[in-house]
Design a protein around this motif. Sequence first.
Motif, PDB file in Angstrom:
ATOM      1  N   ALA A 189      23.417  -9.496  50.402  1.00 18.09           N
ATOM      2  CA  ALA A 189      24.065 -10.656  51.122  1.00 18.09           C
ATOM      3  C   ALA A 189      24.154 -12.302  50.322  1.00 18.09           C
ATOM      4  N   GLY A 190      24.046 -11.797  49.176  1.00 13.90           N
ATOM      5  CA  GLY A 190      23.868 -13.294  48.286  1.00 13.90           C
ATOM      6  C   GLY A 190      22.929 -14.022  48.071  1.00 13.90           C
ATOM      7  N   SER A 191      21.589 -13.723  48.661  1.00 10.98           N
ATOM      8  CA  SER A 191      20.308 -13.886  48.599  1.00 10.98           C
ATOM      9  C   SER A 191      20.236 -15.491  49.108  1.00 10.98           C
ATOM     10  N   ARG A 192      20.859 -15.555  50.358  1.00 11.42           N
ATOM     11  CA  ARG A 192      20.568 -16.737  50.686  1.00 11.42           C
ATOM     12  C   ARG A 192      19.188 -16.629  51.815  1.00 11.42           C
ATOM     13  N   ARG A 193      18.904 -16.018  51.894  1.00  6.87           N
ATOM     14  CA  ARG A 193      17.448 -16.427  52.530  1.00  6.87           C
ATOM     15  C   ARG A 193      16.209 -15.454  51.565  1.00  6.87           C
ATOM     16  N   GLU A 198      26.193 -11.080  33.780  1.00 11.68           N
ATOM     17  CA  GLU A 198      26.822 -10.627  35.300  1.00 11.68           C
ATOM     18  C   GLU A 198      28.439 -11.482  35.162  1.00 11.68           C
ATOM     19  N   LYS A 199      29.230 -11.310  35.671  1.00 10.70           N
ATOM     20  CA  LYS A 199      30.753 -11.385  36.140  1.00 10.70           C
ATOM     21  C   LYS A 199      30.188 -12.336  37.412  1.00 10.70           C
ATOM     22  N   GLY A 200      31.445 -13.743  37.248  1.00 11.01           N
ATOM     23  CA  GLY A 200      31.122 -14.470  37.990  1.00 11.01           C
ATOM     24  C   GLY A 200      31.765 -13.878  39.479  1.00 11.01           C
ATOM     25  N   MET A 201      31.383 -14.568  40.912  1.00 13.05           N
ATOM     26  CA  MET A 201      32.456 -14.088  41.816  1.00 13.05           C
ATOM     27  C   MET A 201      33.332 -15.162  42.037  1.00 13.05           C
ATOM     28  N   THR A 202      34.268 -14.920  43.005  1.00 14.43           N
ATOM     29  CA  THR A 202      34.609 -15.714  44.074  1.00 14.43           C
ATOM     30  C   THR A 202      35.747 -15.108  44.899  1.00 14.43           C
ATOM     31  N   GLU A 238      36.323 -18.754  49.899  1.00 19.62           N
ATOM     32  CA  GLU A 238      34.977 -19.115  50.667  1.00 19.62           C
ATOM     33  C   GLU A 238      33.318 -18.103  50.047  1.00 19.62           C
ATOM     34  N   LEU A 239      33.563 -17.720  48.782  1.00 16.91           N
ATOM     35  CA  LEU A 239      31.874 -17.931  48.127  1.00 16.91           C
ATOM     36  C   LEU A 239      32.952 -17.305  46.940  1.00 16.91           C
ATOM     37  N   GLU A 240      31.898 -18.483  46.243  1.00 17.62           N
ATOM     38  CA  GLU A 240      31.622 -17.966  44.408  1.00 17.62           C
ATOM     39  C   GLU A 240      30.310 -18.155  44.287  1.00 17.62           C
ATOM     40  N   ASP A 241      30.339 -17.520  43.143  1.00 16.48           N
ATOM     41  CA  ASP A 241      29.027 -17.624  42.254  1.00 16.48           C
ATOM     42  C   ASP A 241      29.262 -17.427  40.480  1.00 16.48           C
TER      43      ASP A 241
END
Length: 438
Positions: free
Chosen positions: A156-160, A202-206, A342-345
């Motif tokens: 889920a995006g490693s936030r925890r 790794e590609k980035g995400m938006t 909403e979310l990007e990395d």
Amino acid sequence: MTTSRSRPSYDPAVTVLEHCRSLVRMDTTNYGDDSGPGERKAAEYVAERLSDAGLEPQLIEGYPGRANVVARWDGREPDAEPLLLHGHLDVVPAQADDWSVPPFAAEIVDDYLYGRGTVDMKDFDAMVLSVLEARQQAGWLPRRPIVLAFTADEEAGSRRGAHWMVDNHPDLFADCTEAVGEVGGFSTDVAGRRLYLIESGEKGMTWIRLIARGHAGHGSMRHPDNAIARLAEAVAAIGTYEWPAQPGPSMRQLLEKVRELADSPDADPDKLIAELGPAARMVGAGVRNTTNPTMLRAGYKVNVVPGEAQAWIDGRFLPGERDDFVEWLRERAGPDVEVDIELEDVALEGTFAGDLADAMVASLVAEDPDAHVAPYLMSGGTDAKAWHRLGIPSYGFTPLRLPPDLDFTALFHGVDERVPVDALAFGARIMDRLLDRA
Ligand SMILES: [Zn+2]
């Protein structure tokens, strides 16, 4: 200080299957909203194995039940720079009805171990545990010090998990100079030869939300200002665009290797990538941006024009492309559709060269003399993005020698996720070799 002692004999793969089965049976489904069972049980299992092997693991929980485990493992050369080995403990949900076996039973059918997590990525976790136990028992340390990290919440995006650890316990990883983790090291068939792909970026995400607004009213009247029609145009403009291939450094290395193996005069990236068979769907996304519409929300009754319509786009961009990519999305969406990120990395790419790259290749070739190896840019994201914030480059290297006809990349998050039992042992032997060479 270097000891001159030579490597004792031991089997680094002796417990890999048992650990993989045990971990798969611990349901660590991550629904993305803390409603799942969490990773605590698996983390305790891992921590116990590490303690039994003589390490001093720390179990670290930023959120209830979302446990991470970190431990240091001494190297024979204690002053060498530490290597981070990282595996996540969570898995994506599995719809049991779709599966041919129960997804958390860890059943073995026709020499495959089935279960959620068998390739993503409890296989890696099990390899690390097996290699650690064997080496500790034999009294044979890795060459360089190792930091072991078993993380929560990667799916889920490693936030925890990894991102939280980097925010709150950066000191645990700060001296690591490189990392090794998931989505690479597996073999794929190219013109009858085995090509192992190692993730070097790794590609980035938006993740984008499109919002169109218009005049709400009765569905029987004239509505030139219709939010759904406006949104649909934007979704089609973005979703049907065919992104051109723009291979970066890793993918150019891969394409060169494929050209050599397939003995192809072709220079067209997509034709070369097609030589990878079923893996082409994932690998082909590593040479281009992608913009897939994935969700729609609008309206509540057939004779009512809603005042607002929304769509979501899963956007993935190549390293260095972020600003142009977002600009392109805004242009395509048009002036009347709002584009909300909403979310990007970030996108990452390391060079596939140097001692660690050489050590990965040599370890593979030592176990599979017919191995060919190339780097690739992965289409998704992993915990590597978190370690990147500490300046630690990460490679995807979970070695698996696979049958040529297996559609392996479809098994990530897929139905009937499974791994050949002998590939687990193969991977453990290579990880073991890596710890002497890296
Ligand atoms: Zn994963």
